[in-house]
Structures are given as structure tokens and as C-alpha cells.
Design a protein around this motif. Structure first.
Motif, PDB file in Angstrom:
ATOM      1  N   SER A 127       1.274 -15.356  -8.378  1.00 10.58           N
ATOM      2  CA  SER A 127       2.489 -16.014  -8.847  1.00 10.58           C
ATOM      3  C   SER A 127       2.855 -15.476 -10.225  1.00 10.58           C
ATOM      4  CB  SER A 127       2.283 -17.535  -8.959  1.00 10.58           C
ATOM      5  OG  SER A 127       2.090 -18.113  -7.704  1.00 10.58           O
ATOM      6  N   VAL A 129       4.813 -16.342 -13.949  1.00  8.82           N
ATOM      7  CA  VAL A 129       5.138 -17.485 -14.797  1.00  8.82           C
ATOM      8  C   VAL A 129       6.657 -17.582 -14.983  1.00  8.82           C
ATOM      9  CG1 VAL A 129       4.916 -18.498 -17.094  1.00  8.82           C
ATOM     10  CG2 VAL A 129       2.928 -17.429 -16.003  1.00  8.82           C
ATOM     11  N   GLN A 131       8.153 -20.913 -15.993  1.00 13.54           N
ATOM     12  CA  GLN A 131       7.856 -22.315 -16.239  1.00 13.54           C
ATOM     13  C   GLN A 131       9.086 -23.205 -16.315  1.00 13.54           C
ATOM     14  OE1 GLN A 131       7.515 -19.854 -18.425  1.00 13.54           O
ATOM     15  NE2 GLN A 131       7.914 -20.515 -20.533  1.00 13.54           N
ATOM     16  N   ARG A 133      11.367 -23.679 -14.254  1.00 11.67           N
ATOM     17  CA  ARG A 133      11.641 -24.352 -12.982  1.00 11.67           C
ATOM     18  C   ARG A 133      10.950 -25.716 -12.892  1.00 11.67           C
ATOM     19  NH1 ARG A 133      11.595 -20.397  -7.780  1.00 11.67           N
ATOM     20  NH2 ARG A 133      12.805 -18.638  -8.603  1.00 11.67           N
ATOM     21  N   TYR A 134       9.932 -25.940 -13.723  1.00 15.32           N
ATOM     22  CA  TYR A 134       9.011 -27.044 -13.482  1.00 15.32           C
ATOM     23  C   TYR A 134       9.258 -28.270 -14.338  1.00 15.32           C
ATOM     24  CZ  TYR A 134       6.763 -23.623 -10.631  1.00 15.32           C
ATOM     25  OH  TYR A 134       6.536 -22.695  -9.657  1.00 15.32           O
ATOM     26  N   SER A 297       9.448 -28.550 -19.382  1.00 11.24           N
ATOM     27  CA  SER A 297       9.162 -27.260 -18.759  1.00 11.24           C
ATOM     28  C   SER A 297       8.003 -26.635 -19.519  1.00 11.24           C
ATOM     29  CB  SER A 297      10.387 -26.354 -18.802  1.00 11.24           C
ATOM     30  OG  SER A 297      10.758 -26.047 -20.127  1.00 11.24           O
ATOM     31  N   HIS A 299       3.927 -24.215 -19.132  1.00  4.26           N
ATOM     32  CA  HIS A 299       2.850 -23.617 -18.356  1.00  4.26           C
ATOM     33  C   HIS A 299       1.995 -24.700 -17.707  1.00  4.26           C
ATOM     34  CE1 HIS A 299       4.057 -20.107 -20.660  1.00  4.26           C
ATOM     35  NE2 HIS A 299       3.200 -19.346 -20.010  1.00  4.26           N
ATOM     36  N   GLN A 302       3.619 -25.762 -14.432  1.00  2.00           N
ATOM     37  CA  GLN A 302       3.520 -24.737 -13.394  1.00  2.00           C
ATOM     38  C   GLN A 302       2.085 -24.583 -12.904  1.00  2.00           C
ATOM     39  OE1 GLN A 302       5.491 -20.988 -14.025  1.00  2.00           O
ATOM     40  NE2 GLN A 302       4.685 -20.123 -12.119  1.00  2.00           N
ATOM     41  N   ASN A 318       6.839 -19.557  -6.853  1.00  2.00           N
ATOM     42  CA  ASN A 318       7.005 -18.376  -7.706  1.00  2.00           C
ATOM     43  C   ASN A 318       6.109 -17.225  -7.277  1.00  2.00           C
ATOM     44  OD1 ASN A 318       7.643 -20.651 -10.165  1.00  2.00           O
ATOM     45  ND2 ASN A 318       9.063 -18.968  -9.864  1.00  2.00           N
TER      46      ASN A 318
END
Length: 371
Positions: A127, A129, A131, A133-134, A297, A299, A302, A318
């Protein structure tokens, strides 16, 4: 009640700022699910400093191959310069480890397809990174758009206007096609237009311009694109490192509402604003407010999603086609900028000069005006 899955054994490759400042906090926030067991860096001093920060029980290695042979981790987090990503990701996959790698996952679509082949051979997944999106605000916005609650998407603007000085580009691998893969299109704006693609879905056509206006680099320092989406929406995308007033911004005008996100390097719920069209009833618009739970958002968010996929034995977000689509958009933007012609989704493949390299095998491209 089923037993909790075992803590996943994690190794980090590269121990610089992005790993110590973003990945290490994410690991600590998910400490009930992961254990950091090893770190790799070619710089012994930097490795030692990271181990002091992370805990000296973390084994240190200056060779990734040696670490993989000795440790056999479940998951490898990669935070090295971009030119190393393909080789290191493939090595981790061959060792049976899943991978979470900083963007860009690869420097070209050809390299990405090498990773896809390594995934298929190993059964593990890689995947990248992305981040943004999260965050809970992004999850909420995507649900509203995908459900049709905001009406059909019509017009969008995606803006990454940041500022980087000459000292930033003094780092040897930055600003070069062979080591960074491009300029702000690959290294900066990619986070924001990845979120745009996540919200609006597949794109069909890109027209673009790019220029090197200020910095003494091989690659561009600004790019712009016009994008047509499969759903009919039109968008503009701007990627710049020439902008004293730094901002990251998305705006999507739908038939019933405008949704806007303004932030810099990360967002929370309050950064999202919904403006209803005049015909929309107030009680309907009130229901668009972001959820009470505010997940930034990050790390951390994600990594949690990736661990969920690992526990369930399914492809993580991802990765695969989803991550390739964002890289394909970057390649299309560059091809459109270099050739002056529109580029359509799916047209860049083996035999196309923009398949093995983002600059289409034209390393001397160096305009001081628009391309």
C-alpha cells in the motif's frame, strides 16, 4: 468471543523525519496491534538516534536484506527516498511481508506493475501512504457524494500551493526525474489530487501544462491540469512549490451543495464546510454536518485500516488498481504537459514513452516558461 489477532511484527526502513515523526507515532497509537521489532538505515548515526527514540530493544540494521533474513517481519514501513521504493517494496514482498510505503510508491507505471507482479507471486500486498483519505471528514464527504445526497458532482478545484526554497532542493535526490520522479506533481500535490480522485471516482481525460519557473531543477516546479471525470464533472488541479501563502484546498460543486476542504498538511472535521444550494431545505443541510467523532487525517488512521485488512486477509486500501489509478493520473498529467495533447485513461502502457518514466524519456526538459 473470538480471540484477538496476534500483534504484527513491524520493521521500518529509513529512519528520517517522516518515519520518526509520522510512522512511529502511528505505531505507538496502534501498540495493541503491532510491535516494532527492527529498523534499517544506511546511516548508522541516524539509526542509533532512531533506536534511542523508539526503544533500544528495536534491532538495528544497515542492510534491508539482512534485516529481512533475520527478522522476517509481518509488515514493513518504508520511508526512504522515492528511487528506492520499488526495489525495497519488491524485496519485502518476496520475503512475505506486507508493505506500507511513502508516496510515490514508484517512479513510473512500469515500476508499479513490477510491484503488482511481486504481489501476485508472494500473496502479500503493498500500500502507498495517502493518509488524507482516512480522516473522518473525508470518509463522511465521500459517503455523501457517493450516495447522491449532495446531487451530481459538477465542478471541482484541487489546489496544492506550497512553498519550497533553494535549500529544500539542495538535497541531492530532490528535483530529479531519476530519483524523485518529478516535481510537485509527484512529490507534493499527489496527496490532494489522490483525495480528489477518491471523492469523485474515475477520470477519463486530462489536459495539462507544466513549467520550471524558479528552481534550478530537472523537473517542474508548477503544473496545472484540466480533468474530465467519468461522471461528467470537470476539475482543475494546481500543484505548486512557488506559493508564499501555502494552502491545500479542495472544492466540489454538486447540484445541491458545495463541499470545501481547506487545510495544509492534514485535516479535521472542522476543516470541511458544506454550503447548500438555495433550493435545499435547512433540515436536510443540517444532516450533512460532519460526524461527532473527529478522526484527523493521519498515518495512524491509515495504519489502522491496513491492519484491519491484514487481520481479515483481504487486500488493503490504497493498493492494487486503486493506488495505480493515482499514479496513472500523474503520468497522464506529465504526458499531456509534454505533448500538448489530451491524454485518456488507460492509454499509457508498455511501448508508451511515459510508461517507464514520468518525463517520457526526455531528461533535458527544462522550460523557463509554460511547457
Amino acid at each position: 468471543m473470538p480471540p484477538l489477532p496476534a500483534r504484527r511484527r513491524v520493521a521500518v526502513v529509513g529512519t528520517g523525519a517522516i518515519v520518526s515523526g509520522s510512522h512511529l507515532p502511528a505505531l505507538r497509537a496502534n501498540a495493541d496491534r503491532v510491535a516494532l521489532v527492527a529498523a534499517v538505515d544506511v546511516d548508522q548515526d541516524r539509526l542509533d538516534q532512531f533506536r534511542e527514540l523508539a526503544g533500544e530493544d528495536v534491532a538495528g540494521y544497515t542492510s534491508m536484506d539482512a534485516m529481512l533474513d533475520a527478522v522476517r517481519p509481518d509488515l514493513v514501513l518504508i520511508g526512504t527516498p522515492p528511487s528506492l521504493h520499488r526495489e525495497q517494496t519488491v524485496a519485502a514482498l518476496k520475503a512475505g511481508a506486507w508493505v506500507l510505503c511513502e508516496k510515490p510508491l514508484t517512479l513510473s507505471l512500469a515500476e508499479y506493475d513490477e510491484i503488482a507482479a511481486a504481489e501476485e507471486a508472494s500473496g502479500a500486498y503493498a500500500s502507498v501512504v495517502f493518509q488524507h483519505r482516512y480522516g473522518s471528514g473525508a470518509v463522511h464527504a465521500r459517503d455523501l457524494i457517493a450516495s447522491g445526497e449532495l446531487g451530481a458532482p459538477l465542478v471541482a478545484h484541487c489546489q496544492t500551493t506550497w512553498h519550497r526554497d533553494a535549500a529544500y532542493y539542495a538535497v541531492p535526490w530532490r528535483g530529479k526525474w531519476s530519483t524523485e520522479g518529478g516535481g510537485p506533481t509527484m512529490g507534493h500535490g499527489i496527496h490532494q489530487y489522490d483525495l480528489l480522485l477518491h471523492l469523485l471516482g474515475p477520470w477519463t481525460e486530462v489536459r495539462a501544462m507544466a513549467a520550471r519557473l524558479v528552481h534550478d531543477t530537472e523537473s517542474e516546479d508548477v503544473s496545472t491540469a484540466l480533468v474530465r471525470f467519468e461522471n461528467g464533472a470537470l476539475a482543475t488541479v494546481v500543484n505548486s512549490v512557488l506559493s508564499p501563502d501555502e494552502v491545500s484546498r479542495l472544492r466540489i460543486d454538486c447540484a445541491d451543495a458545495t463541499v470545501e476542504l481547506t487545510h495544509l498538511y492534514g485535516h479535521r472535521n472542522d476543516d470541511w464546510v458544506y454550503t447548500p444550494a438555495p433550493h435545499v431545505a435547512s433540515d436536510r443541510a443540517a444532516a450533512w454536518r460532519a460526524p461527532a467523532s473527529d478522526v484527523p487525517s493521519s498515518h495512524t488512521a491509515q495504519l489502522g485500516a491496513l491492519l484491519d485488512a491484514y487481520d481479515n486477509g483481504v487486500r488493503p486500501p490504497n493498493s492494487g488498481h486503486e493506488a495505480r489509478a493515482t499514479l496513472e493520473f500523474a503520468a497522464a498529467l506529465y504526458k499531456a504537459a509534454f505533448t500538448g495533447a489530451p491524454v485518456h485513461a488507460g492509454e499509457i502502457g508498455p511501448g508508451d514513452p511515459f510508461y517507464p518514466s514520468m518525463h517520457g524519456e526526455h531528461p533535458d526538459w527544462a522550460p523557463k516558461e509554460s511547457a
